[in-house]
Enzyme design. Sequence first.
Site, PDB file in Angstrom:
ATOM      1  N   ALA A  40       4.199  -0.808  -9.251  1.00  0.00           N
ATOM      2  CA  ALA A  40       4.794  -2.153  -9.133  1.00  0.00           C
ATOM      3  C   ALA A  40       3.762  -3.234  -9.419  1.00  0.00           C
ATOM      4  CB  ALA A  40       5.372  -2.325  -7.729  1.00  0.00           C
ATOM      5  N   SER A  41       2.548  -2.826  -9.843  1.00  0.00           N
ATOM      6  CA  SER A  41       1.504  -3.830 -10.098  1.00  0.00           C
ATOM      7  C   SER A  41       1.841  -4.764 -11.269  1.00  0.00           C
ATOM      8  CB  SER A  41       0.162  -3.142 -10.353  1.00  0.00           C
ATOM      9  OG  SER A  41      -0.317  -2.600  -9.153  1.00  0.00           O
ATOM     10  N   LYS A  90      -9.623   7.093  -9.188  1.00  0.00           N
ATOM     11  CA  LYS A  90     -10.430   6.142  -8.391  1.00  0.00           C
ATOM     12  C   LYS A  90     -11.882   6.584  -8.199  1.00  0.00           C
ATOM     13  CE  LYS A  90      -6.700   3.950  -5.791  1.00  0.00           C
ATOM     14  NZ  LYS A  90      -6.244   3.470  -4.484  1.00  0.00           N
ATOM     15  N   ASP A 126      -8.970  -2.135  -1.771  1.00  0.00           N
ATOM     16  CA  ASP A 126      -7.985  -1.515  -0.866  1.00  0.00           C
ATOM     17  C   ASP A 126      -8.331  -1.770   0.607  1.00  0.00           C
ATOM     18  OD1 ASP A 126      -6.190  -0.373  -2.690  1.00  0.00           O
ATOM     19  OD2 ASP A 126      -7.389   1.444  -2.911  1.00  0.00           O
ATOM     20  N   GLY A 151      -3.336  11.173   8.749  1.00  0.00           N
ATOM     21  CA  GLY A 151      -3.543  11.440   7.322  1.00  0.00           C
ATOM     22  C   GLY A 151      -4.940  10.975   6.924  1.00  0.00           C
ATOM     23  N   ALA A 152      -5.863  11.012   7.901  1.00  0.00           N
ATOM     24  CA  ALA A 152      -7.200  10.458   7.697  1.00  0.00           C
ATOM     25  C   ALA A 152      -8.034  11.257   6.700  1.00  0.00           C
ATOM     26  CB  ALA A 152      -7.931  10.373   9.039  1.00  0.00           C
ATOM     27  N   GLY A 154      -7.042  12.235   3.671  1.00  0.00           N
ATOM     28  CA  GLY A 154      -6.661  11.962   2.280  1.00  0.00           C
ATOM     29  C   GLY A 154      -7.401  10.749   1.735  1.00  0.00           C
ATOM     30  N   TYR A 256       5.568   2.496   1.204  1.00  0.00           N
ATOM     31  CA  TYR A 256       6.439   1.316   1.122  1.00  0.00           C
ATOM     32  C   TYR A 256       7.701   1.580   0.302  1.00  0.00           C
ATOM     33  CZ  TYR A 256       3.901   0.893  -3.256  1.00  0.00           C
ATOM     34  OH  TYR A 256       3.333   1.166  -4.459  1.00  0.00           O
ATOM     35  N   GLY A 276       3.337  -0.558   3.708  1.00  0.00           N
ATOM     36  CA  GLY A 276       2.210  -0.723   2.797  1.00  0.00           C
ATOM     37  C   GLY A 276       2.382  -1.742   1.684  1.00  0.00           C
TER      38      GLY A 276
HETATM   39  P1  NAP Z   1      -3.835  12.393  -0.627  1.00  0.00           P
HETATM   40  O1  NAP Z   1      -5.266  12.104  -0.884  1.00  0.00           O
HETATM   41  O2  NAP Z   1      -3.155  13.484  -1.366  1.00  0.00           O
HETATM   42  O3  NAP Z   1      -3.714  12.711   0.957  1.00  0.00           O
HETATM   43  C1  NAP Z   1      -2.510  13.169   1.520  1.00  0.00           C
HETATM   44  C2  NAP Z   1      -2.643  13.171   3.036  1.00  0.00           C
HETATM   45  O4  NAP Z   1      -1.376  13.560   3.606  1.00  0.00           O
HETATM   46  C3  NAP Z   1      -3.676  14.188   3.561  1.00  0.00           C
HETATM   47  O5  NAP Z   1      -4.252  13.667   4.731  1.00  0.00           O
HETATM   48  C4  NAP Z   1      -2.793  15.401   3.886  1.00  0.00           C
HETATM   49  O6  NAP Z   1      -3.331  16.267   4.877  1.00  0.00           O
HETATM   50  C5  NAP Z   1      -1.566  14.708   4.429  1.00  0.00           C
HETATM   51  N1  NAP Z   1      -0.392  15.580   4.359  1.00  0.00           N
HETATM   52  C6  NAP Z   1       0.272  15.942   3.233  1.00  0.00           C
HETATM   53  N2  NAP Z   1       1.323  16.742   3.562  1.00  0.00           N
HETATM   54  C7  NAP Z   1       1.286  16.878   4.915  1.00  0.00           C
HETATM   55  C8  NAP Z   1       2.107  17.567   5.848  1.00  0.00           C
HETATM   56  N3  NAP Z   1       3.174  18.283   5.466  1.00  0.00           N
HETATM   57  N4  NAP Z   1       1.816  17.474   7.170  1.00  0.00           N
HETATM   58  C9  NAP Z   1       0.747  16.735   7.591  1.00  0.00           C
HETATM   59  N5  NAP Z   1      -0.062  16.049   6.760  1.00  0.00           N
HETATM   60  C10 NAP Z   1       0.204  16.121   5.434  1.00  0.00           C
HETATM   61  O7  NAP Z   1      -2.924  11.098  -0.869  1.00  0.00           O
HETATM   62  P2  NAP Z   1      -3.339   9.542  -0.737  1.00  0.00           P
HETATM   63  O8  NAP Z   1      -3.747   9.014  -2.043  1.00  0.00           O
HETATM   64  O9  NAP Z   1      -4.253   9.403   0.409  1.00  0.00           O
HETATM   65  O10 NAP Z   1      -1.924   8.891  -0.396  1.00  0.00           O
HETATM   66  C11 NAP Z   1      -1.317   9.130   0.855  1.00  0.00           C
HETATM   67  C12 NAP Z   1      -0.241   8.085   1.127  1.00  0.00           C
HETATM   68  O11 NAP Z   1      -0.805   6.770   1.135  1.00  0.00           O
HETATM   69  C13 NAP Z   1       0.861   8.076   0.081  1.00  0.00           C
HETATM   70  O12 NAP Z   1       2.069   8.130   0.786  1.00  0.00           O
HETATM   71  C14 NAP Z   1       0.731   6.725  -0.622  1.00  0.00           C
HETATM   72  O13 NAP Z   1       1.995   6.176  -0.897  1.00  0.00           O
HETATM   73  C15 NAP Z   1       0.033   5.871   0.419  1.00  0.00           C
HETATM   74  N6  NAP Z   1      -0.811   4.799  -0.200  1.00  0.00           N
HETATM   75  C16 NAP Z   1      -0.421   3.503  -0.099  1.00  0.00           C
HETATM   76  C17 NAP Z   1      -1.194   2.477  -0.659  1.00  0.00           C
HETATM   77  C18 NAP Z   1      -0.760   1.043  -0.537  1.00  0.00           C
HETATM   78  O14 NAP Z   1      -1.324   0.148  -1.180  1.00  0.00           O
HETATM   79  N7  NAP Z   1       0.210   0.757   0.268  1.00  0.00           N
HETATM   80  C19 NAP Z   1      -2.380   2.781  -1.334  1.00  0.00           C
HETATM   81  C20 NAP Z   1      -2.775   4.140  -1.422  1.00  0.00           C
HETATM   82  C21 NAP Z   1      -1.966   5.129  -0.858  1.00  0.00           C
HETATM   83  P3  NAP Z   1      -4.275  17.519   4.451  1.00  0.00           P
HETATM   84  O15 NAP Z   1      -5.654  16.956   4.306  1.00  0.00           O
HETATM   85  O16 NAP Z   1      -4.135  18.466   5.584  1.00  0.00           O
HETATM   86  O17 NAP Z   1      -3.736  18.059   3.160  1.00  0.00           O
END
Ligand code: NAP
Length: 315
Positions: A40-41, A90, A126, A151-152, A154, A256, A276
């Site tokens: 959406a940027s 990134k 970010d 989700g710390a 990721g 979001y 978000g």
């Molecule tokens: P990522 O690096 O793939 O990390 C995914 C995270 O979710 C990891 O902590 C993972 O845990 C956890 N996870 C996945 N499936 C799971 C499950 N079934 N049960 C428990 N934990 C689970 O992804 P990311 O880039 O960090 O993005 C994560 C979210 O952040 C996305 O939903 C994205 O939309 C959001 N986001 C929003 C913005 C914004 O500007 N609003 C910016 C960036 C990201 P494990 O380590 O155990 O796999």
Amino acid sequence: MSEARHQYTIADLRSWEKATRGLHPSPLLGVLGDPVAHSASPPMHTAALRFHEIDASYVRLHIHPEELPEAIGLLRENRFIGVNLTIPHKAAVIPLLEQVDPKSSRFGVVNTVAFQNGTARGFNTDGEGLARAIKSDFGQYLKDLRVLIVGAGGGAGRAVAIQCAAEGCPAITLVNRTLSKAREVEAETRNCFIKSHGTAPRSLIAISNDNPALPRVLANTDLIIQCSSVGMLETDPSPLPESLIAANHLVYDTIYSRETRLIKRARELGASCSNGLSMLLHQGALAFEIWFPGKIAPLDLMKDALLRATTKPTH
Ligand code: NAP
């Protein structure tokens, strides 16, 4: 005059003049990702460019990981002002840049590149974007809050944890399904806290989603930041036991694209909650102000454009 395409590829960048012939204003800004079609940027930045009457447009660039080095070279050749980066670029972009802004280097990832005077410079907006989102949505400073990040382990969770350390949050709890990943982030968060404040954090722990200490920790938490991908699908459960969410929690879900179960439950309880979209808005506004020093990003216009883009399909 022709219309910009929904997204461009490396082949287009190789013959950019041909790919963008007839387009006005010329695309000189963009977002690189794989996938990127959902981003959406472009509407958000278009609103800011129009407001300031800047003769440039912002496009989506679908770039595969192995194409990134060539893409950065072509962006320079094609006189781009700057780009944003999303998954999976990134971290990979950093060795391709001449400089990384010192304040941004603690994140280990950049989401914004500015091409200035022949130099490619990387920034991370970010973390600061999140801090501004918390202030605008909850009226409180991140630095004053006891934070639990779910989700710390990721990419998003790590950036949020580092920002909490840089701000000096009084308590930081890192929750992740895979405990080893949360422990890695714990070590980086501790280092960042010490570098920023000269002392160790008062309270910093890493636990897994099913740790029996979770009820006690949540009872001593002000702000929950949901950074996992759990909640993106309609059938997804809450990433934290719903019974542990309380009305006095501030709940921020970085997702979001839809109302997650966590946000639904928090709303039912009367807790303050937000998603978000505000983080996306503020990181975008900060990027705009890096590309155009001295110009203020028009937040309200950018937010309206984001809301319009995220409530209708982008393709
Ligand atoms: P990522 O690096 O793939 O990390 C995914 C995270 O979710 C990891 O902590 C993972 O845990 C956890 N996870 C996945 N499936 C799971 C499950 N079934 N049960 C428990 N934990 C689970 O992804 P990311 O880039 O960090 O993005 C994560 C979210 O952040 C996305 O939903 C994205 O939309 C959001 N986001 C929003 C913005 C914004 O500007 N609003 C910016 C960036 C990201 P494990 O380590 O155990 O796999």
